[in-house]
Design a protein around this motif. Structure first.
Motif, PDB file in Angstrom:
ATOM      1  N   ARG A  57       0.983  -1.258   0.002  1.00 16.86           N
ATOM      2  CA  ARG A  57      -0.016   0.128  -0.063  1.00 16.86           C
ATOM      3  C   ARG A  57       0.823   1.126   0.015  1.00 16.86           C
ATOM      4  N   GLU A  58       1.952   1.218   0.548  1.00 23.11           N
ATOM      5  CA  GLU A  58       2.993   2.160   0.549  1.00 23.11           C
ATOM      6  C   GLU A  58       3.478   2.439  -0.741  1.00 23.11           C
ATOM      7  N   ALA A  59       3.645   1.367  -1.314  1.00 24.19           N
ATOM      8  CA  ALA A  59       4.137   1.319  -2.712  1.00 24.19           C
ATOM      9  C   ALA A  59       3.143   2.093  -3.776  1.00 24.19           C
ATOM     10  N   ALA A  60       1.827   1.683  -3.546  1.00 24.69           N
ATOM     11  CA  ALA A  60       0.585   2.457  -4.280  1.00 24.69           C
ATOM     12  C   ALA A  60       0.712   3.692  -3.998  1.00 24.69           C
ATOM     13  N   LEU A  61       1.091   4.132  -2.903  1.00 22.80           N
ATOM     14  CA  LEU A  61       0.828   5.549  -2.613  1.00 22.80           C
ATOM     15  C   LEU A  61       2.019   6.393  -3.243  1.00 22.80           C
ATOM     16  N   ALA A  62       3.092   5.708  -3.489  1.00 25.94           N
ATOM     17  CA  ALA A  62       4.329   6.280  -4.090  1.00 25.94           C
ATOM     18  C   ALA A  62       4.147   6.250  -5.498  1.00 25.94           C
ATOM     19  N   CYS A  63       3.326   5.580  -6.024  1.00 25.53           N
ATOM     20  CA  CYS A  63       3.258   5.403  -7.478  1.00 25.53           C
ATOM     21  C   CYS A  63       2.624   6.459  -8.241  1.00 25.53           C
ATOM     22  N   PRO A  64       3.168   7.220  -8.873  1.00 21.06           N
ATOM     23  CA  PRO A  64       2.424   8.351  -9.740  1.00 21.06           C
ATOM     24  C   PRO A  64       1.179   7.806 -10.340  1.00 21.06           C
ATOM     25  N   ARG A  65       0.025   8.797 -10.213  1.00 22.70           N
ATOM     26  CA  ARG A  65      -1.256   8.199 -10.697  1.00 22.70           C
ATOM     27  C   ARG A  65      -1.074   7.986 -12.189  1.00 22.70           C
ATOM     28  N   GLU A  66      -0.582   8.775 -13.171  1.00 22.73           N
ATOM     29  CA  GLU A  66      -0.195   8.615 -14.485  1.00 22.73           C
ATOM     30  C   GLU A  66       0.672   7.142 -14.927  1.00 22.73           C
ATOM     31  N   LEU A  67       0.794   6.579 -13.664  1.00 18.84           N
ATOM     32  CA  LEU A  67       1.509   5.377 -14.185  1.00 18.84           C
ATOM     33  C   LEU A  67       0.778   4.066 -13.183  1.00 18.84           C
ATOM     34  N   MET A  68      -0.319   4.290 -12.840  1.00 21.04           N
ATOM     35  CA  MET A  68      -1.017   3.212 -12.164  1.00 21.04           C
ATOM     36  C   MET A  68      -2.049   2.525 -13.158  1.00 21.04           C
ATOM     37  N   LEU A  69      -1.847   1.271 -12.853  1.00 23.27           N
ATOM     38  CA  LEU A  69      -2.911   0.168 -13.754  1.00 23.27           C
ATOM     39  C   LEU A  69      -3.197  -0.701 -12.530  1.00 23.27           C
ATOM     40  N   VAL A  70      -4.465  -1.226 -13.070  1.00 26.35           N
ATOM     41  CA  VAL A  70      -5.065  -2.321 -12.089  1.00 26.35           C
ATOM     42  C   VAL A  70      -5.510  -3.475 -13.048  1.00 26.35           C
ATOM     43  N   GLU A  71      -5.130  -4.619 -11.925  1.00 35.70           N
ATOM     44  CA  GLU A  71      -5.305  -6.095 -12.755  1.00 35.70           C
ATOM     45  C   GLU A  71      -6.016  -7.030 -11.584  1.00 35.70           C
ATOM     46  N   THR A  72      -6.532  -8.114 -12.261  1.00 32.66           N
ATOM     47  CA  THR A  72      -6.724  -9.436 -11.387  1.00 32.66           C
ATOM     48  C   THR A  72      -5.751 -10.305 -11.078  1.00 32.66           C
ATOM     49  N   ASP A  73      -4.810 -10.430 -12.330  1.00 32.95           N
ATOM     50  CA  ASP A  73      -4.077 -11.607 -12.204  1.00 32.95           C
ATOM     51  C   ASP A  73      -4.756 -13.123 -11.952  1.00 32.95           C
ATOM     52  N   ALA A  74      -6.034 -13.044 -12.398  1.00 30.49           N
ATOM     53  CA  ALA A  74      -7.114 -14.005 -12.071  1.00 30.49           C
ATOM     54  C   ALA A  74      -6.603 -15.328 -12.652  1.00 30.49           C
ATOM     55  N   PRO A  75      -6.528 -16.394 -11.980  1.00 33.97           N
ATOM     56  CA  PRO A  75      -7.508 -16.757 -10.957  1.00 33.97           C
ATOM     57  C   PRO A  75      -6.811 -16.480  -9.661  1.00 33.97           C
ATOM     58  N   PHE A  76      -5.772 -15.669  -9.670  1.00 33.51           N
ATOM     59  CA  PHE A  76      -4.882 -15.429  -8.362  1.00 33.51           C
ATOM     60  C   PHE A  76      -5.125 -14.126  -7.722  1.00 33.51           C
TER      61      PHE A  76
END
Length: 272
Positions: free
Chosen positions: A199-218
């Motif tokens: 979560r600290e890493a997510a806060l350090a990630c610039p918004r313009e470089l952030m993506l979201v995924e599932t890596d499903a089924p994991f």
């Protein structure tokens, strides 16, 4: 508010229930429909070897909601009897217009021991070269190999677009990736109670470089951890991240969607 899942394995999601499932199987389409119903209108289907990379391309040809990524997974590369031959088949697939990325490739020191690391690194370097030669994004699997992944990228010269899939580093590693302009993709594990550094890493990630995924089924997000994951659960992670970074949900969705299309291009690309 539409958001893409930029890394999923629908062949594994459905294959657990229906072995030998084909990309056009009704169960696969049902997974895509379930995702679309909650605003996850686009996915990147990811290959981990030649067979699953072909499967990904087949699904992308059949359904406009899907782009493909093709590669030899870093844990699979050392198992190849003919690594050069397998890499040649991946390079043939990457030329397909609905293949948006070389991935997932990279390095994994958790599952691959010292005896397999030379082949793993050789495969990673080959994928970097293919991404640059064909103008495709590079989708990286990095498990307990942060420094070596960055070393190889620095030595080879990274392609224009790099995605750290299922980002697993800390805030300092996020800053190193951001300094290089690498995108960071966060999965459901960012919601786990035992993941404060992520979560600290997510806060350090610039918004313009952030993506979201599932890596499903994991990587199924809380509170559904223990359930088989699927793209339909992306909204859980999206809401969590928006609240974490203190951003309006609609704005966050718009930004993530724009970031994803900047990485992979348009889902409307046609097969010539």
């Amino acid at each position: 508010m539409a958001v893409p899942d930029n890394h999923t394995h629908l062949d594994i999601v459905v294959g657990e229930r229906a072995p030998e499932v084909g990309p056009g199987d009704a169960a696969v389409i049902a997974e895509l429909d379930a995702a679309s119903a909650v605003g996850i209108d686009r996915v990147v289907q990811v290959g981990i070897d030649v067979a699953t990379s072909r499967w990904a391309v087949g699904l992308a040809e059949l359904d406009s909601r899907v782009l493909a990524a093709v590669a030899l997974h870093p844990n699979d590369a050392p198992r190849q009897g003919d690594l050069e031959g397998a890499l040649g088949e991946i390079e043939a697939l990457v030329k397909h217009p609905r293949v948006a990325a070389l991935g997932e490739t990279g390095m994994d020191f958790f599952r691959t021991g010292d005896e397999g690391r030379a082949a793993q690194e050789a495969s990673f370097r080959a994928h970097i070269g293919m991404a640059k030669a064909h103008g495709k994004a590079l989708m990286i699997h990095d498990r307990e190999a942060h420094e070596d992944v960055l070393r190889v990228l620095d030595e080879e010269g990274a392609p224009e677009t790099v995605v750290m899939h299922c980002f697993s580093g800390d805030a300092e590693h996020a800053r190193e990736c951001a300094r290089r302009g690498y995108y960071m993709s966060f999965a459901g594990n960012v919601t786990f109670k035992n993941a404060p550094k992520l979560r600290e890493a997510a806060l350090a990630c610039p918004r313009e470089l952030m993506l979201v995924e599932t890596d499903a089924p994991f990587m199924t997000p809380m509170p559904f951890r223990g359930r088989w994951n699927g793209p339909y659960l992306v909204p859980v992670t999206v809401r969590f991240l928006a609240e974490l970074v203190g951003e309006d949900l609609e704005r966050f969705c718009t930004d993530v969607s724009a970031n994803t299309e900047r990485v992979y291009g348009s889902w409307s690309v046609e097969v010539s």
